[in-house]
Write a protein that holds these residues in place. Structure first.
Motif, mmCIF file in Angstrom:
data_model
loop_
_atom_site.group_PDB
_atom_site.id
_atom_site.type_symbol
_atom_site.label_atom_id
_atom_site.label_comp_id
_atom_site.label_asym_id
_atom_site.label_seq_id
_atom_site.Cartn_x
_atom_site.Cartn_y
_atom_site.Cartn_z
ATOM 1 N N ASN A 118 0.710 -1.341 0.117
ATOM 2 C CA ASN A 118 -0.075 0.003 -0.030
ATOM 3 C C ASN A 118 0.971 1.201 0.057
ATOM 4 N N GLN A 119 2.049 1.323 0.618
ATOM 5 C CA GLN A 119 2.852 2.500 0.725
ATOM 6 C C GLN A 119 3.395 2.603 -0.530
ATOM 7 N N HIS A 122 0.982 4.236 -2.760
ATOM 8 C CA HIS A 122 0.823 5.444 -2.100
ATOM 9 C C HIS A 122 1.964 6.288 -2.773
ATOM 10 N N ASN A 126 1.626 9.618 -5.297
ATOM 11 C CA ASN A 126 2.011 10.813 -5.153
ATOM 12 C C ASN A 126 3.039 11.484 -6.334
ATOM 13 N N ARG A 162 -6.372 7.644 -3.601
ATOM 14 C CA ARG A 162 -5.505 7.923 -2.526
ATOM 15 C C ARG A 162 -6.161 7.992 -0.995
ATOM 16 N N THR A 165 -6.714 4.566 -0.358
ATOM 17 C CA THR A 165 -5.553 3.667 0.098
ATOM 18 C C THR A 165 -5.131 4.079 1.631
ATOM 19 N N GLU A 166 -5.140 5.378 1.888
ATOM 20 C CA GLU A 166 -5.006 5.926 3.336
ATOM 21 C C GLU A 166 -5.850 5.411 4.312
#
Length: 429
Positions: A118-119, A122, A126, A162, A165-166
């Motif tokens: 996931n990171q 992310h 970005n 996004r 995801t967060e």
């Protein structure tokens, strides 16, 4: 494994010819394959939590091989069928359940490592946003109005993805990203939703399996609360027969039969309070024959509560605790009073004795013990077992409260919801 060992024990196949049956497999081959697979996983796994469970799994596999060796040696030595069946029940089946449990924990911690995925996603989002911003700035030089329109059209789906995801990184695996846009963004959104759905299903399966295993443990522990009671009762019956007290011996045998009939309860976990009253009455009648010089008792249940449900073997551990730790240590005659009543939407059951009681420090220690899982308690196992079963069936707002004064006695109060027992039609029962 379970089926192959069972058919070995019952003599359907032998260790020499088990490979000839296509539906079975040599237990040693199974153990060797499993050990090899999970040793490879330890080498490849980077998660420390996952390695802990893999190491536990390998230890259980080693223990399983020893138990298989025991069964093989027992069969070669000509031990009885019952002894080998007992080894299956008490060793093999428990170990295979533990191995499955270790696998579920390994899967659980592997899914947690997906957070790094996931990171990475992310970070990619970005990066893509930064590229889009650079493009927008360039386009602003040429045509401001048109670039604003393009930015809004491009960034809105990414912001939605996004945010989803967060939210998933925060532990909400039920989140889904609903985006509209290009084919690439739609594909990315669908992949994200598919991943979140799979992770949610895996975690739900792990939780469900943990709950099932916990219930199985509690059922097993429930039946092992006090085996010494049976031994002592049988000793008393033998003594009465030898003393030619046949009427008392017969009465105790009948009472003991009624007691264990209620313990079995046709396999039911929940019984009526009326049945629980009969059960505890049989228990106290047996104990009063052995401890008539130190114990008196009375049972007072309001008639209105008798048809309500209660987990079986709820009162016996509490009454047993009152007898062995309250009255016996008093070294003088005492009483045990059992009371039950309906209080609004709850039922209150009270067991009170005038035994030795407890100091305040000892009472606080016992209160702390009964709030822990019963397998982790150092004392008060029977009370902790009852408290944990009540909370598991009905919720944390129900359970046990203990009051005690040194030299004056102890009172244990149980609070359960008032739920009528649903009886099946006579034919089904």
């Amino acid at each position: 494994m379970d089926e192959s060992l069972y058919k070995l024990v019952v003599g359907y196949v032998t260790f020499d010819n088990i490979g000839e049956d296509p539906t079975l497999k040599d237990p040693y081959v199974l153990i060797r394959e499993l050990r090899g697979e999970f040793r490879n996983l330890i080498t490849d796994t980077s998660s420390e939590e996952s390695k802990v469970w893999l190491e536990s799994l390998l230890r259980n596999i080693d223990t399983l091989q020893k138990r298989v060796d025991d069964i093989k040696a027992s069969m070669e030595a000509g031990d009885s069928y019952d002894e080998n069946i007992e080894r299956l029940d008490n060793n093999i089946y428990i170990l295979t359940e533990l191995i499955q449990d270790d696998i579920q924990y390994y899967i659980y911690y592997q899914t947690k490592s997906m957070e790094s995925v996931n990171q990475a996603m992310h970070h990619q989002v970005n990066t893509f946003i930064c590229v889009c911003v650079a493009v927008v700035l360039f386009m602003l030089i040429m045509v401001t109005a048109f670039s604003v329109y393009i930015v809004n059209e491009m960034l809105q789906p990414l912001y939605v993805l996004r945010a989803a995801t967060e939210e998933m990184a925060g532990g909400n695996f039920a989140v889904r990203a609903q985006t509209e846009g290009s084919e690439e963004l739609q594909s990315l959104s669908d992949s994200f939703n598919h991943m979140a759905s799979n992770m949610e299903d895996l975690i739900d399966e792990v939780k469900e399996d943990q709950q099932k295993m916990r219930k199985a443990d509690l059922r097993l522990l429930q039946e092992q609360i006090n085996p010494h009671f049976l031994y002592n009762t049988l000793d008393t019956i033998v003594w009465l027969v030898e003393a030619n007290e046949t009427d008392q011996a017969v009465n105790m045998i009948v009472t003991l039969s009624n007691f264990f009939r209620m313990v079995l309860s046709k396999g039911k976990e929940l019984i009526t309070i009326s049945e629980e009253e009969q059960h505890i009455g049989s228990y106290l009648e047996i104990q009063s024959m052995r401890y008539h010089d130190i114990m008196e008792y009375d049972i007072q249940f309001d008639q209105v509560i008798l048809d309500y449900q209660i987990p079986k073997l709820t009162l016996q551990p509490i009454v047993e605790n009152a007898l062995y730790h309250g009255l016996k240590e008093k070294r003088a005659k005492g009483f045990i009073h059992i009371h039950g009543e309906k209080d609004g939407e709850c039922i209150r059951l009270t067991v009170r004795d005038n035994g030795v009681g407890m100091e305040a420090e000892e009472l606080e220690e016992l209160r702390g013990e009964i709030t822990r899982p019963c397998k982790e308690t150092e004392r008060g196992f029977g009370l902790a077992n009852v408290n944990e079963r009540i909370r598991m069936y009905y919720g944390a707002e129900y359970g046990m409260e203990i009051q005690s004064i040194k030299g004056k006695g102890t009172t244990v109060e149980l609070v359960i919801p008032a739920i009528k027992m649903q009886r099946k039609p006579l034919g089904e029962e």
